[in-house]
Design an enzyme around this catalytic site. Sequence first.
Site, PDB file in Angstrom:
ATOM      1  N   VAL A 112     -96.227  76.600 -31.711  1.00  0.00           N
ATOM      2  CA  VAL A 112     -97.310  75.926 -32.413  1.00  0.00           C
ATOM      3  C   VAL A 112     -98.062  76.938 -33.267  1.00  0.00           C
ATOM      4  O   VAL A 112     -98.487  77.980 -32.764  1.00  0.00           O
ATOM      5  CB  VAL A 112     -98.284  75.241 -31.428  1.00  0.00           C
ATOM      6  CG1 VAL A 112     -99.473  74.649 -32.180  1.00  0.00           C
ATOM      7  CG2 VAL A 112     -97.562  74.154 -30.635  1.00  0.00           C
ATOM      8  N   ASP A 131     -96.627  86.905 -22.812  1.00  0.00           N
ATOM      9  CA  ASP A 131     -97.667  86.106 -22.181  1.00  0.00           C
ATOM     10  C   ASP A 131     -97.216  85.884 -20.731  1.00  0.00           C
ATOM     11  O   ASP A 131     -96.477  86.714 -20.188  1.00  0.00           O
ATOM     12  CB  ASP A 131     -97.869  84.793 -22.942  1.00  0.00           C
ATOM     13  CG  ASP A 131     -99.203  84.131 -22.655  1.00  0.00           C
ATOM     14  OD1 ASP A 131    -100.212  84.556 -23.229  1.00  0.00           O
ATOM     15  OD2 ASP A 131     -99.241  83.184 -21.847  1.00  0.00           O
ATOM     16  N   ALA A 157    -101.312  81.366 -33.119  1.00  0.00           N
ATOM     17  CA  ALA A 157    -100.110  80.617 -32.753  1.00  0.00           C
ATOM     18  C   ALA A 157     -99.856  80.814 -31.266  1.00  0.00           C
ATOM     19  O   ALA A 157    -100.495  81.642 -30.614  1.00  0.00           O
ATOM     20  CB  ALA A 157     -98.906  81.088 -33.565  1.00  0.00           C
ATOM     21  N   LYS A 158     -98.920  80.066 -30.740  1.00  0.00           N
ATOM     22  CA  LYS A 158     -98.502  80.239 -29.354  1.00  0.00           C
ATOM     23  C   LYS A 158     -97.136  79.606 -29.181  1.00  0.00           C
ATOM     24  O   LYS A 158     -96.770  78.672 -29.912  1.00  0.00           O
ATOM     25  CB  LYS A 158     -99.493  79.572 -28.386  1.00  0.00           C
ATOM     26  CG  LYS A 158     -99.532  80.224 -27.012  1.00  0.00           C
ATOM     27  CD  LYS A 158    -100.273  81.558 -27.052  1.00  0.00           C
ATOM     28  CE  LYS A 158    -100.391  82.175 -25.664  1.00  0.00           C
ATOM     29  NZ  LYS A 158    -101.183  83.415 -25.715  1.00  0.00           N
ATOM     30  N   GLY A 159     -96.394  80.113 -28.201  1.00  0.00           N
ATOM     31  CA  GLY A 159     -95.076  79.566 -27.915  1.00  0.00           C
ATOM     32  C   GLY A 159     -94.868  79.443 -26.426  1.00  0.00           C
ATOM     33  O   GLY A 159     -95.586  80.065 -25.629  1.00  0.00           O
TER      34      GLY A 159
END
Length: 414
Positions: free
Chosen positions: A60, A146, A105-107
């Site tokens: 995202v 993360d 952003a992040k995944g």
Amino acid sequence: MLETMGPFEAVTHFFNRAADLDNLSDSERAVLAGTYRELRVQIPVWRDDGRLDVFAGFRVQHNGARGPYKGGIRYHPTAILEEVRALAALMTWKTAVVDIPFGGAKGGIEVDPKPMSMGELERMTRTYTSQIGLLLGPNRDIPAPDVNTNAQTMAWIMDQYGRKYGHTPEIVTGKPIALGGSYGRDAATGRGAVIAMHEAVRETGLAPDRCRIAIQGFGNVGSWAAQIAYESGYRVVAVSDSQGGVYQEDGIDIPKLVGYQIETSTVNGFPGTEPISNEHLLELPVEVLMPAALGHVINTANVHRVRCRILVEGANYPVTPQADQVLSDQGVLIVPDILANAGGVIVSYFEWTQNIQQFRWEEDLVNGRLTNRMVSAYRRIRAFAEAKGISLREAAYAIAVRSVSEASHLRGYI
């Protein structure tokens, strides 16, 4: 009730409070609160026993007005789209409040990685990288570690991306030192949390050796925070991991605990301590409480039993909006997540910069510049909070939203 909010709604709740301070229009709010792009991918993984499992993966991109999208990748059963979307938004505000030139952003992959072999993890990571690769780039979108991902994971991502685009170490941060990683990166998030904590302690008039600290979570963030706090003269009286925790009123010998945890894979049973549950740890009478595990652990069910003077959010959104209001009304000083755990993305920025320059910094330089950034951000937020008569969280969001709004206007997004 605010307590029924999902993760993204909770982040948007704090955004809207900041937007109210700047009188942002409905159209401005729609652009800044919403996500720019959301990608869901299918990840088939051949298991070692010949089975084929299929997992859902996400990336995202929330906002890129201030620079390339930046955010970690987590492997966890709760890494669903709603969760990843919320974390992407937090990254936008986090990079803005500490003034580094990234967006958010992040995944994630919706999977429990713990039973997986190294071979299965590598195959899953390489497939995921290929599936989201059209979004990535050293000036477009830069992943990082993360929850349940680490330097080895980043090495696989770098290599998979490089197979198509050539050697590109700046495509990912949190890499092993041997592949262009930065000194100080592993400890950066925990170190940053302790730097922010120290500013709050100093402001409150407490002395480090008079401060009892309880840390929920003994992964990368919590373990490094415990070690650095211990080395700085604080008394760490309780820590916990997913299997439970330990307590010692006179303070735990953290270096020995780290060694014990490496040997046993848990803090449970550490000699000379009393067992304690994760839930009880949050309710200890301490000067500083640091939730450094998962989100929403402090909520309406337990907030009235929280007895700290300072709460440092080592995890992302560990306090629900309603619990945040209760604690603020009780006079608890909350150092919000978008500041408290920003040390990791700050040193990720340093790593990216070093890779572009092809020039490595010494660890003392990395740690010194991290300290300067964290202290400067804390004091800027504190001054804003005092001027407006608001909490540190409200001030942090207000500064971040104003910064992203200005960049968006200048670029013609809104």
